[in-house]
Design a protein around this motif. Sequence first.
Motif, PDB file in Angstrom:
ATOM      1  N   UNK A  41       0.939  -1.211  -0.122  1.00 16.69           N
ATOM      2  CA  UNK A  41      -0.137   0.059  -0.415  1.00 16.69           C
ATOM      3  C   UNK A  41       0.900   1.228   0.484  1.00 16.69           C
ATOM      4  N   UNK A  42       2.124   1.163   1.056  1.00 16.92           N
ATOM      5  CA  UNK A  42       3.061   2.620   0.777  1.00 16.92           C
ATOM      6  C   UNK A  42       3.504   2.147  -0.091  1.00 16.92           C
ATOM      7  N   UNK A  43       3.649   1.154  -1.309  1.00 21.13           N
ATOM      8  CA  UNK A  43       4.357   1.755  -2.427  1.00 21.13           C
ATOM      9  C   UNK A  43       3.419   2.145  -3.619  1.00 21.13           C
ATOM     10  N   UNK A  44       2.402   1.560  -3.665  1.00 23.03           N
ATOM     11  CA  UNK A  44       0.968   2.065  -4.263  1.00 23.03           C
ATOM     12  C   UNK A  44       0.483   3.527  -3.830  1.00 23.03           C
ATOM     13  N   UNK A  48       1.482   6.859  -6.787  1.00 23.05           N
ATOM     14  CA  UNK A  48       0.006   8.117  -6.702  1.00 23.05           C
ATOM     15  C   UNK A  48       0.079   9.745  -6.499  1.00 23.05           C
ATOM     16  N   UNK A  49       1.293   9.313  -5.415  1.00 26.34           N
ATOM     17  CA  UNK A  49       2.479  10.911  -4.840  1.00 26.34           C
ATOM     18  C   UNK A  49       1.677  11.384  -4.003  1.00 26.34           C
ATOM     19  N   UNK A  50       0.463  10.149  -3.361  1.00 18.39           N
ATOM     20  CA  UNK A  50      -0.258  10.564  -1.935  1.00 18.39           C
ATOM     21  C   UNK A  50       0.251  10.175  -0.874  1.00 18.39           C
ATOM     22  N   UNK A  51       1.479  11.747  -0.877  1.00 18.32           N
ATOM     23  CA  UNK A  51       2.434  11.568   0.468  1.00 18.32           C
ATOM     24  C   UNK A  51       1.273  11.484   2.107  1.00 18.32           C
ATOM     25  N   UNK A  52       0.703  12.003   1.786  1.00 24.62           N
ATOM     26  CA  UNK A  52      -0.735  11.589   3.361  1.00 24.62           C
ATOM     27  C   UNK A  52      -0.743  10.212   2.922  1.00 24.62           C
ATOM     28  N   UNK A  53      -1.012   9.617   2.491  1.00 25.86           N
ATOM     29  CA  UNK A  53      -1.564   8.182   2.305  1.00 25.86           C
ATOM     30  C   UNK A  53      -0.257   7.412   2.939  1.00 25.86           C
ATOM     31  N   UNK A  54       1.379   7.960   2.594  1.00 29.44           N
ATOM     32  CA  UNK A  54       2.271   7.124   2.569  1.00 29.44           C
ATOM     33  C   UNK A  54       2.836   7.485   4.405  1.00 29.44           C
ATOM     34  N   UNK A  55       2.483   8.843   4.413  1.00 35.51           N
ATOM     35  CA  UNK A  55       2.743   8.767   5.772  1.00 35.51           C
ATOM     36  C   UNK A  55       1.923   8.287   6.895  1.00 35.51           C
ATOM     37  N   UNK A  59       3.632   5.406   9.128  1.00 35.99           N
ATOM     38  CA  UNK A  59       3.584   5.244  10.877  1.00 35.99           C
ATOM     39  C   UNK A  59       2.881   4.508  11.135  1.00 35.99           C
ATOM     40  N   UNK A  60       1.485   2.913  10.610  1.00 41.15           N
ATOM     41  CA  UNK A  60       1.266   1.991  10.546  1.00 41.15           C
ATOM     42  C   UNK A  60       2.062   0.896  10.235  1.00 41.15           C
ATOM     43  N   UNK A  61       2.931   0.924   9.568  1.00 38.53           N
ATOM     44  CA  UNK A  61       4.120  -0.013   9.362  1.00 38.53           C
ATOM     45  C   UNK A  61       5.081  -0.337  10.754  1.00 38.53           C
TER      46      UNK A  61
END
Length: 208
Positions: A41-44, A48-55, A59-61
């Motif tokens: 999901x982080x790679x995805x 997609x350039x979704x920085x908020x989702x990456x962060x 954090x969850x990881x």
Amino acid sequence: DHRDLHIEAHSFPTRRSSDLFPSHDIAQSIADVNMRRIEQEIEDAKRLGDVQQVVAKEKLKLELEIADKIKERKKIEEEIKKTEIEGQLAIREALQKTKIADQQLIGLRKQQEDINKNIITNNKEMIRLNNLAIEAYEKGDASRADALQTAISAIKLQNQEYEKQVKVLVTDSDVQREIINYNKEQVKLYEDQAKPYRDWETDRKRVV
């Protein structure tokens, strides 16, 4: 033995589900799957350039990794505690056996001392009777001299029995010494095995 039973036996031993699928292995497998899913999901999200989702996923990881470390630490602590308890029980048992063997050895030594005293007393008595027998022969009292020699022979036989008893006691004493030495070695072995765990506990408390 199932061959003694008049029923059809299984061709293989039955197992419980907990034997086939240990709960720890299942939990670990689930944790691994969740971790791989989050990493994907982080790679995805990065693609997609979704920085908020990456962060959020990072954090969850991190939280899952911390939780996994805590579980692993708890497992190690439980194993250390179990080893320490087993070691202490083994040491206590070895010390108890040593104490019993020590008491046995003291008793055996006392018996040897008593028997040796009896042998010394008998030797003194044989010397006295022998002197009396010599006097009786010199006086021509053969019957008294023979009676004294018979008494001396009886004491000699008694001393022979005492000597046999001493040999048995010496053997028993050697056995008790071996028991003492063995259990002392066991105590040292258990203490040496426990040292790394105690050092680990000391370091853990120092860090905390």
